[in-house]
Motif scaffolding. Structure first.
Motif, PDB file in Angstrom:
ATOM      1  N   ILE A 113      -6.841  14.006  -2.248  1.00 42.52           N
ATOM      2  CA  ILE A 113      -6.157  15.070  -1.518  1.00 42.52           C
ATOM      3  C   ILE A 113      -5.134  14.382  -0.631  1.00 42.52           C
ATOM      4  N   VAL A 114      -3.869  14.455  -1.034  1.00 44.71           N
ATOM      5  CA  VAL A 114      -2.798  13.708  -0.374  1.00 44.71           C
ATOM      6  C   VAL A 114      -2.154  14.619   0.661  1.00 44.71           C
ATOM      7  N   ILE A 115      -2.421  14.327   1.923  1.00 46.65           N
ATOM      8  CA  ILE A 115      -1.957  15.174   3.028  1.00 46.65           C
ATOM      9  C   ILE A 115      -0.612  14.653   3.493  1.00 46.65           C
ATOM     10  N   GLY A 116       0.433  15.335   3.076  1.00 46.27           N
ATOM     11  CA  GLY A 116       1.794  14.902   3.337  1.00 46.27           C
ATOM     12  C   GLY A 116       2.447  14.423   2.060  1.00 46.27           C
ATOM     13  N   ALA A 117       3.227  15.292   1.405  1.00 43.99           N
ATOM     14  CA  ALA A 117       3.800  14.968   0.096  1.00 43.99           C
ATOM     15  C   ALA A 117       5.259  14.576   0.232  1.00 43.99           C
ATOM     16  N   GLY A 118       5.541  13.652   1.171  1.00 52.67           N
ATOM     17  CA  GLY A 118       6.884  13.130   1.328  1.00 52.67           C
ATOM     18  C   GLY A 118       7.087  11.888   0.483  1.00 52.67           C
ATOM     19  N   TYR A 158     -10.313   4.267   6.460  1.00 50.87           N
ATOM     20  CA  TYR A 158      -9.716   3.072   5.875  1.00 50.87           C
ATOM     21  C   TYR A 158      -8.241   3.004   6.246  1.00 50.87           C
ATOM     22  N   GLY A 159      -7.790   1.800   6.566  1.00 50.25           N
ATOM     23  CA  GLY A 159      -6.372   1.579   6.805  1.00 50.25           C
ATOM     24  C   GLY A 159      -5.689   1.159   5.523  1.00 50.25           C
ATOM     25  N   MET A 160      -4.422   1.529   5.402  1.00 51.15           N
ATOM     26  CA  MET A 160      -3.604   1.121   4.260  1.00 51.15           C
ATOM     27  C   MET A 160      -2.272   0.615   4.792  1.00 51.15           C
ATOM     28  N   CYS A 161      -1.951  -0.623   4.477  1.00 52.39           N
ATOM     29  CA  CYS A 161      -0.647  -1.184   4.812  1.00 52.39           C
ATOM     30  C   CYS A 161       0.304  -0.857   3.670  1.00 52.39           C
ATOM     31  N   VAL A 162       1.273  -0.004   3.946  1.00 55.40           N
ATOM     32  CA  VAL A 162       2.109   0.575   2.896  1.00 55.40           C
ATOM     33  C   VAL A 162       3.413  -0.205   2.751  1.00 55.40           C
ATOM     34  N   TRP A 163       3.516  -0.976   1.668  1.00 53.74           N
ATOM     35  CA  TRP A 163       4.797  -1.537   1.239  1.00 53.74           C
ATOM     36  C   TRP A 163       5.239  -0.707   0.046  1.00 53.74           C
ATOM     37  N   LEU A 164       6.071   0.272   0.286  1.00 53.12           N
ATOM     38  CA  LEU A 164       6.417   1.232  -0.756  1.00 53.12           C
ATOM     39  C   LEU A 164       7.788   1.826  -0.415  1.00 53.12           C
ATOM     40  N   PRO A 165       8.862   1.139  -0.757  1.00 54.66           N
ATOM     41  CA  PRO A 165      10.188   1.695  -0.491  1.00 54.66           C
ATOM     42  C   PRO A 165      10.411   2.965  -1.307  1.00 54.66           C
ATOM     43  N   ALA A 166      10.579   4.072  -0.619  1.00 60.94           N
ATOM     44  CA  ALA A 166      10.729   5.355  -1.309  1.00 60.94           C
ATOM     45  C   ALA A 166      11.564   6.282  -0.438  1.00 60.94           C
ATOM     46  N   ALA A 167      12.081   7.323  -1.047  1.00 60.23           N
ATOM     47  CA  ALA A 167      12.940   8.265  -0.338  1.00 60.23           C
ATOM     48  C   ALA A 167      12.541   9.693  -0.658  1.00 60.23           C
ATOM     49  N   HIS A 168      12.619  10.534   0.366  1.00 60.18           N
ATOM     50  CA  HIS A 168      12.365  11.971   0.206  1.00 60.18           C
ATOM     51  C   HIS A 168      13.385  12.697   1.080  1.00 60.18           C
ATOM     52  N   LEU A 169      14.460  13.160   0.438  1.00 59.75           N
ATOM     53  CA  LEU A 169      15.525  13.833   1.169  1.00 59.75           C
ATOM     54  C   LEU A 169      15.657  15.301   0.813  1.00 59.75           C
ATOM     55  N   GLU A 170      15.209  15.679  -0.380  1.00 59.05           N
ATOM     56  CA  GLU A 170      15.293  17.063  -0.831  1.00 59.05           C
ATOM     57  C   GLU A 170      13.898  17.602  -1.105  1.00 59.05           C
ATOM     58  N   PRO A 171      13.642  18.884  -0.821  1.00 58.31           N
ATOM     59  CA  PRO A 171      12.320  19.456  -1.078  1.00 58.31           C
ATOM     60  C   PRO A 171      11.890  19.240  -2.528  1.00 58.31           C
ATOM     61  N   GLY A 172      10.655  18.771  -2.695  1.00 62.06           N
ATOM     62  CA  GLY A 172      10.095  18.607  -4.032  1.00 62.06           C
ATOM     63  C   GLY A 172      10.561  17.387  -4.781  1.00 62.06           C
ATOM     64  N   GLN A 173      11.357  16.505  -4.139  1.00 66.45           N
ATOM     65  CA  GLN A 173      11.918  15.352  -4.844  1.00 66.45           C
ATOM     66  C   GLN A 173      11.580  14.055  -4.113  1.00 66.45           C
ATOM     67  N   VAL A 174      11.162  13.044  -4.876  1.00 63.81           N
ATOM     68  CA  VAL A 174      10.819  11.733  -4.331  1.00 63.81           C
ATOM     69  C   VAL A 174      11.405  10.669  -5.255  1.00 63.81           C
ATOM     70  N   VAL A 175      11.991   9.630  -4.648  1.00 61.45           N
ATOM     71  CA  VAL A 175      12.525   8.497  -5.400  1.00 61.45           C
ATOM     72  C   VAL A 175      11.784   7.241  -4.955  1.00 61.45           C
ATOM     73  N   ALA A 176      11.194   6.518  -5.918  1.00 64.84           N
ATOM     74  CA  ALA A 176      10.514   5.247  -5.650  1.00 64.84           C
ATOM     75  C   ALA A 176      11.088   4.233  -6.630  1.00 64.84           C
ATOM     76  N   ALA A 177      12.034   3.426  -6.169  1.00 63.46           N
ATOM     77  CA  ALA A 177      12.898   2.683  -7.089  1.00 63.46           C
ATOM     78  C   ALA A 177      12.559   1.215  -7.235  1.00 63.46           C
TER      79      ALA A 177
END
Length: 324
Positions: free
Chosen positions: A4-9, A119-138
């Motif tokens: 259950i992913v709380i925050g879908a950015g 649990y802690g998670m150290c997030v190295w995950l360059p990604a972008a969320h600028l438009e609703p419903g869209q995510v870029v992970a390049a």
């Protein structure tokens, strides 16, 4: 397991989308126009392999998700929104393990007040969320590297099972007994987010921008040392990343800035500065370490968000003059 992913950015959408693609059960939790877009059209996820639309179940909150054994709450909202999210989910899902997939180092402590297994998670995950419903992970070949450990220290079989699922989903997910060492190292790197947001990604590379970033990080290292807080070295971080995460050009996608830059670009009204630069300011005040540059960056980034100013609309010379 059901995630259950709380925050879908940017972070939540990337992790949730990749888990879903690999056959794992996922529910995305989103608000406002993002929730509406996800429900109407699915998650549009862009990676170096291309763009596809993923039909992932979407919930507005805990009342729409019946608790069950095997649930994992993955908190990917920014820390300034964490208390509201944690309070809402603790009311019905307090037995579920919680993974804090957030920048900063405050989310885990907030979660542990409400949930017994954090649990802690150290997030190295360059990604972008600028438009609703869209995510870029390049990045590729891995989408991200996600160090995880029990908070405040340790590991568990549950965590190893989560890591195994992530490892099948284009992530490296090292399980470590000292995850906060990794998160404090990431905190130091994130002290530049306010610079990136207020000056813009290109201006951060100017002589004034580089000097301000180094001054902010020097204050951060001094505050952590005074507090007796250990963190992973930059060399160890580079060694772990290696060539596993290389930014790749994605057709039709322009380079964007940090998560703070994206918050300003979307006009969300808030940034993470209180939990990034503000964390160093807090430690400095507690242990007698001056932190003027981080105080300036915290104050400036918050003013940008509050006043709705566009990212990158401050010049390096203006900010350098304010820093003295």
């Amino acid at each position: 397991m059901r995630y259950i992913v709380i925050g879908a950015g940017a972070v939540g959408g990337s992790i949730g989308g990749r888990l879903h693609e690999s056959g794992h059960e996922v529910i995305l939790v989103a608000r406002g126009t993002n929730r509406e877009a996800l429900r109407a059209d699915g998650l549009r996820l862009t990676t170096p392999e291309g763009t596809r639309t993923l039909d992932i179940p979407v919930a507005a909150g805990p009342d729409e998700v019946e608790p069950r054994d095997g649930d994992v709450l993955m908190v990917a909202v920014k820390t300034q929104h964490a208390v509201a999210a944690l309070d809402a989910w603790a009311a019905r899902h307090s037995r579920s393990p919680v993974v804090c997939a957030q920048n900063g180092v405050s989310g885990e402590r907030l979660a542990l007040r409400r949930f017994p297994e954090v649990y802690g998670m150290c997030v190295w995950l360059p990604a972008a969320h600028l438009e609703p419903g869209q995510v870029v992970a390049a990045c590729g070949p891995l989408t991200g590297i996600l160090h995880m450990g029990r908070y405040p220290a340790g590991t568990s079989d549950t965590l190893r099972a989560i890591a195994a699922d992530l490892e099948t989903s284009h992530f490296a997910a090292p399980v470590v007994p000292d995850v906060m060492r990794w998160k404090y190292a990431k905190l130091l790197a994130n002290l530049g987010n306010a610079l990136d947001a207020t000056l813009g990604p290109q201006a951060v590379g100017s002589p004034e921008g580089r000097e301000l970033r180094e001054r902010a990080m020097a204050e951060g290292r001094a505050a952590l040392a005074a507090a007796g807080i250990a963190h992973v070295s930059e060399e160890e971080q580079r060694r772990r990343r290696g060539n596993h995460m290389v930014p790749q050009a994605v057709e039709g996608v322009e380079q964007v800035g940090s998560s703070s830059w994206q918050s300003l670009a979307r006009g969300t009204g808030s940034v993470e500065a209180d939990y990034l630069n503000g964390e160093i300011v807090l430690l400095g005040r507690q242990f007698g370490v001056p932190t003027p540059v981080n105080e300036l960056l915290q104050r400036t980034a918050n003013a940008f968000a509050r006043e709705g100013r566009a990212p990158g609309s401050l010049t390096p010379s203006e900010l350098a003059a304010a820093a003295g």
